[in-house]
Design a protein around this motif. Sequence first.
Motif, short mmCIF file in Angstrom:
data_model
loop_
_atom_site.label_atom_id
_atom_site.label_comp_id
_atom_site.label_asym_id
_atom_site.label_seq_id
_atom_site.Cartn_x
_atom_site.Cartn_y
_atom_site.Cartn_z
N ALA A 67 0.84 -1.21 0.00
CA ALA A 67 0.00 0.00 0.00
C ALA A 67 0.87 1.26 0.00
CB ALA A 67 -0.93 -0.01 1.21
N ASN A 68 1.90 1.26 0.85
CA ASN A 68 2.78 2.43 0.89
C ASN A 68 3.55 2.59 -0.42
OD1 ASN A 68 2.13 3.26 3.49
ND2 ASN A 68 3.69 1.97 4.44
N LEU A 69 4.03 1.47 -0.95
CA LEU A 69 4.80 1.54 -2.19
C LEU A 69 3.94 2.06 -3.34
CD1 LEU A 69 7.47 1.01 -3.62
CD2 LEU A 69 6.78 -1.39 -3.91
N LEU A 70 2.70 1.61 -3.40
CA LEU A 70 1.79 2.09 -4.46
C LEU A 70 1.49 3.57 -4.27
CD1 LEU A 70 -0.81 -0.84 -4.70
CD2 LEU A 70 1.29 -0.51 -6.02
N ALA A 71 1.26 3.98 -3.02
CA ALA A 71 0.97 5.40 -2.76
C ALA A 71 2.13 6.27 -3.21
CB ALA A 71 0.69 5.61 -1.27
N ILE A 72 3.33 5.80 -2.92
CA ILE A 72 4.52 6.59 -3.29
C ILE A 72 4.71 6.57 -4.81
CG2 ILE A 72 7.04 6.71 -3.10
CD1 ILE A 72 6.67 5.57 -0.17
N GLN A 143 0.10 6.81 11.13
CA GLN A 143 -0.95 6.87 12.16
C GLN A 143 -1.33 5.45 12.54
OE1 GLN A 143 -2.16 8.99 14.26
NE2 GLN A 143 -4.10 9.88 13.57
N THR A 144 -1.04 4.92 13.72
CA THR A 144 -0.22 5.51 14.76
C THR A 144 1.25 5.23 14.45
OG1 THR A 144 -0.17 3.52 16.14
CG2 THR A 144 -2.09 4.93 16.37
N THR A 145 2.14 5.87 15.18
CA THR A 145 3.56 5.66 14.91
C THR A 145 4.02 4.36 15.54
OG1 THR A 145 4.22 6.86 16.90
CG2 THR A 145 4.01 8.14 14.88
N ASN A 146 4.62 3.51 14.73
CA ASN A 146 5.09 2.21 15.21
C ASN A 146 6.30 2.41 16.14
OD1 ASN A 146 6.38 -0.30 15.39
ND2 ASN A 146 5.74 -0.94 13.36
N ARG A 147 7.39 2.91 15.61
CA ARG A 147 8.60 3.09 16.42
C ARG A 147 8.47 4.23 17.42
NH1 ARG A 147 13.58 0.94 14.44
NH2 ARG A 147 14.64 2.86 14.99
N GLY A 148 7.44 5.02 17.28
CA GLY A 148 7.21 6.12 18.22
C GLY A 148 6.32 5.73 19.39
N GLY A 149 5.99 4.43 19.51
CA GLY A 149 5.21 3.98 20.66
C GLY A 149 3.71 4.10 20.47
N GLY A 150 3.26 4.07 19.22
CA GLY A 150 1.81 4.09 18.98
C GLY A 150 1.19 5.46 19.22
N ALA A 151 1.99 6.51 19.01
CA ALA A 151 1.46 7.87 19.18
C ALA A 151 0.51 8.23 18.03
CB ALA A 151 2.61 8.88 19.22
N CYS A 152 -0.44 9.10 18.34
CA CYS A 152 -1.45 9.49 17.36
C CYS A 152 -1.26 10.94 16.93
CB CYS A 152 -2.85 9.38 17.96
SG CYS A 152 -3.22 7.78 18.72
N LEU A 172 -0.06 14.35 0.20
CA LEU A 172 0.09 13.86 1.57
C LEU A 172 -0.46 12.44 1.66
CD1 LEU A 172 0.82 14.28 4.57
CD2 LEU A 172 -1.42 15.37 4.88
N HIS A 173 0.39 11.50 2.08
CA HIS A 173 -0.03 10.11 2.30
C HIS A 173 -0.04 9.81 3.79
CE1 HIS A 173 -0.42 5.79 2.04
NE2 HIS A 173 0.78 5.58 2.57
N CYS A 174 -1.07 9.11 4.24
CA CYS A 174 -1.09 8.63 5.61
C CYS A 174 -0.93 7.11 5.61
CB CYS A 174 -2.38 9.02 6.31
SG CYS A 174 -2.50 8.35 7.98
N ASP A 175 0.20 6.65 6.14
CA ASP A 175 0.40 5.22 6.38
C ASP A 175 -0.34 4.91 7.68
OD1 ASP A 175 1.22 2.74 7.22
OD2 ASP A 175 3.38 3.19 7.19
N GLY A 176 -1.60 4.56 7.50
CA GLY A 176 -2.45 4.33 8.68
C GLY A 176 -2.52 2.85 9.05
#
Length: 348
Positions: A67-72, A143-152, A172-176
């Motif tokens: 999904a991310n690769l296609l969005a990019i 959204q949420t951040t994986n390496r950031g501890g699940g921050a929103c 703007l892409h959101c990797d949700g």
Amino acid sequence: MSTKQSIVDLRSDTLTSPSKAMRKAMAAAEVGDDVFGEDPSVNALQERVAQSLGKAAALFVPSGTMANLLAITAQTKPGDSVLLHEDAHPFQYEGGGMSMVAGVMPKTLTGPQGLLTPESVAEGIMLARDPHRSHTTLVSIEQTTNRGGGACYSTESIKSIGALCDKHGIRLHCDGARLFNAVVADGVDAATYSAPCHTVSFCFSKGLGCPAGSVLAGDKETIEKAHRYRKMLGGGMRQVGILAAAAEYALDHNIERLAEDHRRTAALREALEGIPKISLPLPSPTNILFIDVPNAPDFADRCNVRGVRVLPFSPTRLRAVFHLDVDDNGLQRAIDVMTATARQYASA
Ligand SMILES: *Cc1c(COP(=O)(O)O)cnc(C)c1O
């Protein structure tokens, strides 16, 4: 530990097995050849997701990585640059796909808890009018951040970043991947988070408990391009309504319960707080808890032999992620085993 007890696996929220009810829904799925556009279950799922995210179209894909690769790939051209956090999944864990396939250059930014700020984005954007620069054509947030501890991300923050992107003609892409963890934690609906973003993806295979599958949503033209690249990359699947039925089941049954994962994450945090040899480096507002210990691989091994699995994330950092295959008994065992293990270190 009684022999009946199964393993409490907190390494990732991808470790769930599809439930009986989900499997039943999968078995009953109406299917067709999705490369021909003829799988009714996939078509219905794509429509439902597009509508719920407030987008014109959506595409079911095998993984969040795709999904991310296609969005990019669909929203840039070779030589462009993509702005994202240095901890972002496409930069850390997607095999350099954006460089190899889309031919773009990642430009990374820092920020607390894996979050970009509108200020950092404003500074990071490289404009086409400078001939020295690789033009920023896409910003990607998580959204949420994986390496950031699940921050929103807050709605306001996404809106500000979106406004900046619009001002400069940047997508703007959101990797949700864990979009619904944010939805449940902050009580904001998915369409509100998605509105400032041109494309949004999310994973069915994480907290939603499906065996596979992600989705990418956006405007018609972008999703048509993504569709073509999906085929090119080998992501065109045939009677994949079986997976779409699992996804439908998850949307119906597994979203609200994410709050239980968040509650258990907070409970583990509370139980570990103040225990010698353990520190908690980041807030944990959703289902991801990072735990700093003297020796993470060794600590994980000691927990593992007692039936609790956590993921060594760095030499001194562990990750524990709650999901629908860990109940309150599992939580209690995780608390008992991790505190007992920390005590071994403290008394050594
Ligand atoms: C898991 C994840 C993905 C995609 O993962 P796949 O394993 O390819 O489905 C993308 N972004 C984030 C933030 C993730 O956590």
